[in-house]
Motif scaffolding. Structure first.
Motif, short mmCIF file in Angstrom:
data_model
loop_
_atom_site.label_atom_id
_atom_site.label_comp_id
_atom_site.label_asym_id
_atom_site.label_seq_id
_atom_site.Cartn_x
_atom_site.Cartn_y
_atom_site.Cartn_z
N ILE A 479 0.79 -1.50 0.11
CA ILE A 479 0.12 -0.28 -0.05
C ILE A 479 0.96 1.07 0.01
O ILE A 479 0.59 2.35 -0.28
N PHE A 480 1.78 0.87 0.70
CA PHE A 480 2.90 2.39 0.40
C PHE A 480 3.75 3.07 -1.04
O PHE A 480 4.25 4.03 -1.17
N GLY A 481 3.56 1.29 -1.51
CA GLY A 481 4.08 1.90 -2.80
C GLY A 481 2.89 2.49 -3.85
O GLY A 481 3.27 2.46 -5.23
N GLU A 482 1.70 2.58 -3.18
CA GLU A 482 0.53 3.02 -4.41
C GLU A 482 0.38 4.53 -3.92
O GLU A 482 1.38 5.12 -2.60
N PRO A 483 -0.64 5.27 -4.23
CA PRO A 483 -0.77 6.63 -4.31
C PRO A 483 -1.48 6.52 -3.09
O PRO A 483 -2.92 5.53 -2.57
N PHE A 484 -1.58 7.36 -1.96
CA PHE A 484 -2.63 7.62 -0.53
C PHE A 484 -3.85 7.85 -0.42
O PHE A 484 -3.91 9.25 -0.03
N ARG A 485 -4.84 7.10 -1.18
CA ARG A 485 -6.25 7.26 -1.65
C ARG A 485 -6.96 7.26 -0.94
O ARG A 485 -8.01 7.12 -0.70
N LYS A 486 -6.00 6.27 -0.28
CA LYS A 486 -7.17 4.72 0.79
C LYS A 486 -7.49 5.55 1.98
O LYS A 486 -7.00 6.38 2.62
N PRO A 487 -8.43 5.52 2.73
CA PRO A 487 -8.78 6.48 4.39
C PRO A 487 -7.87 5.87 4.92
O PRO A 487 -8.18 4.01 5.00
N ASN A 488 -8.22 5.94 5.99
CA ASN A 488 -7.28 5.59 7.50
C ASN A 488 -8.03 3.99 7.36
O ASN A 488 -9.11 4.14 7.38
N TYR A 489 -6.91 3.40 7.94
CA TYR A 489 -7.01 2.18 8.47
C TYR A 489 -8.25 1.89 9.27
O TYR A 489 -7.44 3.31 10.41
N ASN A 490 -8.72 0.94 10.03
CA ASN A 490 -9.94 1.00 11.14
C ASN A 490 -8.62 0.03 12.39
O ASN A 490 -8.64 -0.78 11.88
N MET A 491 -7.85 0.27 12.60
CA MET A 491 -6.75 -0.45 13.79
C MET A 491 -7.61 -1.64 14.31
O MET A 491 -6.74 -2.97 14.86
N GLU A 492 -9.10 -0.85 14.94
CA GLU A 492 -9.80 -2.21 15.92
C GLU A 492 -9.56 -3.89 14.66
O GLU A 492 -9.70 -5.17 15.25
N ASP A 493 -9.58 -4.04 13.68
CA ASP A 493 -8.87 -4.83 12.39
C ASP A 493 -8.33 -5.08 12.58
O ASP A 493 -8.08 -6.58 11.97
N PHE A 494 -7.07 -5.12 13.19
CA PHE A 494 -5.83 -5.30 13.35
C PHE A 494 -4.92 -5.39 14.71
O PHE A 494 -4.64 -6.20 14.20
N LEU A 495 -5.89 -5.15 15.39
CA LEU A 495 -5.35 -5.50 17.27
C LEU A 495 -5.39 -6.36 17.35
O LEU A 495 -4.40 -7.12 18.83
N ASP A 496 -6.00 -7.26 16.76
CA ASP A 496 -5.76 -9.00 18.38
C ASP A 496 -5.74 -10.22 16.99
O ASP A 496 -6.19 -11.12 17.36
#
Length: 542
Positions: A479-496
């Motif tokens: 995702i860091f090699g693409e344009p930053f068009r994506k909205p913020n990630y919801n961190m709750e989807d990754f924390l657990d």
């Protein structure tokens, strides 16, 4: 040889004491009932002496051995003696009055003395470490709490604070069982009382009203080990939360009848003041690491809201936050520190420097990893933070991702993405083309995030993650090699996420096309007749 001789003498004394106890004859159940009936019908109050003596004998026996018959007898005696005293309270014989003559006053004083003896026997039974856990001790606790009701009914608008204080001393000082691994107590008497305590407002109010002086006196004269046991019992009692709703406080259930309670019970400011004193006193005890964790877990939700001046916790929390030996304790102190910073104007100049120091490899292997990143995301959300500060957190996390577990990297990537979106001035780290720099200028060992030179560096670590062995992480890093068009990630989807959840995801993944494999079967694993050949395992050529 002197110590050995002394131990033998002690053993001999113990045997003599046991033989004396066992030589005393115990009453039968029928005899106990008969003595109780004589007190009731014939006013033979001297029977109290015999019944109380039997309780002392029973306690001594149960310390030495387990006996269901003795326990049953003790339970009956407790009930009979309590019922006889209850009847005497109802008849008004336990309270002196001006109308009594000298003989009646003597009887009243004598009965009051036996009543106090009965209470002291129960307290000793509660605090004794019997041969095995017994329900007799729970019955003793219930009877003692019933005596608190009994005493309140014989007085006008007064809670029996002294009786309650003696009970609390016995419970808090109780040494039955061992402290659990989470810093609380597994003492069955303490656990049972905590279930009663959480449901009655008057027990909560007077708990903090009477116990502070006791805690202060213990602090000066008891050993660290005993103080830690008291702390474990204290936390176990209060950890279930307190009932405190100022708007409908008078509707809360009480252990003692409401018409027997004074109006001071409903002054929540007084409660907050007494509560604060107790908390600050108990937190000044020498705590073990599990006990630090047990109190910090409940501090921000179940303690701070009930304190009159939570700023008094500043020293305790800053000391906990500055602990270097255990990473978990500073993490757990973050919730309460944030509460004081947000609502009570706590100033902590080195807050972000300490937060930065918590970014260590072991962070991703603690059970409180999710809690830390939730709070860290909150602390770094302000757009007024300096770019060099935020850049240090981004760079440090990127560096940790190189050696972190797969479940930890899953958290780091969206966390960095959100920080870059929130702080666009740090985007230069993705596009830093300054060729005058030799090597990475980032100072990984610098403790001050303002001096790490992270903003002058680049996030080459993220490109490394694009080739990660786990396909989910490699895809996520791209995702860091693409344009930053994506909205913020919801961190709750990754924390657990964990290794197990990552494996389950791969097992359930559906592939569009079948994988191309070449398979050749062989009759044997090794070449026959000593001829050279390939080593084969399950038909695969090695």
């Amino acid at each position: 040889m002197a110590p050995k001789r002394k131990s033998l003498q002690q053993l001999e004394k113990k045997r003599e004491k046991r033989s004396k106890i066992e030589s005393k004859e115990l009453l039968s159940l029928e005899q106990v009932k008969a003595l109780g009936e004589e007190i009731k019908n014939a006013s033979k109050f001297n029977n109290f002496v015999q019944l109380l003596e039997q309780l002392k004998i029973i306690q001594g026996i149960l310390i030495e051995k387990e006996s269901i018959e003795v326990e049953t007898l003790g339970r009956l005696i407790l009930l009979v003696v309590f019922e006889r005293f209850e009847a005497l309270f109802d008849e008004g014989m336990m309270r002196g009055s001006k109308k009594q003559d000298e003989k009646q006053r003597l009887v009243t004083n004598w009965l009051a003395d036996k009543y106090e003896t009965f209470k002291s026997i129960i307290l000793k039974l509660l605090s004794s470490k019997l041969y095995s856990e017994t329900s007799l001790q729970l019955d003793s606790m219930e009877i003692y709490l019933s005596m608190i009701k009994l005493e309140s009914q014989s007085s006008e608008k007064q809670f029996p604070k002294k009786t309650y204080q003696q009970f609390l001393e016995a419970v808090l000082h109780n040494r039955i069982g061992e402290d659990s691994s989470d810093g609380s107590s597994n003492n069955f008497i303490v656990l049972e009382f905590s279930e009663i305590f959480k449901n009655y407002w008057d027990l909560q109010f007077y708990f903090f009203d009477v116990v502070n002086d006791v805690l202060c006196s213990w602090k000066d004269k008891l050993s660290d080990k005993k103080l830690q046991r008291i702390f474990a019992n204290f936390v176990t009692i209060i950890r279930n939360g307190l009932k405190f709703k100022p708007e409908d406080l008078e509707d809360e259930p009480t252990w003692v009848p409401k018409d027997k309670l004074p109006s001071t019970l409903y002054k929540h400011n007084k409660f907050k003041s007494q509560f604060q004193k107790c908390i600050l006193t108990i937190l000044s005890y020498p705590l073990s690491s599990p006990q630090y964790k047990s109190i910090l877990l409940i501090l921000h939700k179940r303690i701070i809201p009930y304190m009159s001046q939570p700023q008094g916790l500043m020293d305790f929390l800053t000391d906990a936050y500055n602990l270097q030996d255990d990473l978990i304790i500073p993490i757990l102190s973050l919730n309460s520190l944030y509460e004081l910073i947000k609502n009570y104007n706590l100033e902590y100049p080195d807050f972000y420097a300490k937060l930065y120091s918590l970014l260590r490899p072991e962070l991703f292997y603690t059970r409180y990893r999710s809690r830390f990143f939730r709070l860290c995301d909150l602390f770094l959300s302000s757009t007024h933070l300096s770019a060099s500060l935020v850049a240090s957190f981004i760079k440090k996390l990127a560096r940790l991702a190189l050696t972190s577990s797969a479940s930890g990297v899953v958290i780091i990537i969206p966390f960095i993405y959100n920080l870059l979106k929130r702080h666009p001035t740090c985007m230069i780290m993705l596009h830093n083309t300054d060729e005058s720099q030799l090597g990475d200028p980032f100072e990984n060992l610098e403790t001050n995030p303002l001096n790490t030179k992270a903003i002058e560096s680049s996030l080459w670590e993220l490109e490394t993650l694009m080739g990660h062995y786990h396909p989910n992480i490699a895809t996520l890093a791209r995702i860091f090699g693409e344009p930053f068009r994506k909205p913020n990630y919801n961190m709750e989807d990754f924390l657990d996420w964990s290794y197990q959840s990552l494996m389950e995801t791969e097992k359930s993944r559906r592939y569009k096309n079948q994988a191309a494999l070449e398979f050749e079967s062989f009759d044997s694993v090794l070449a026959e007749n000593g001829k050279e050949g390939n080593i084969l395992l399950d038909g695969w050529s090695l």
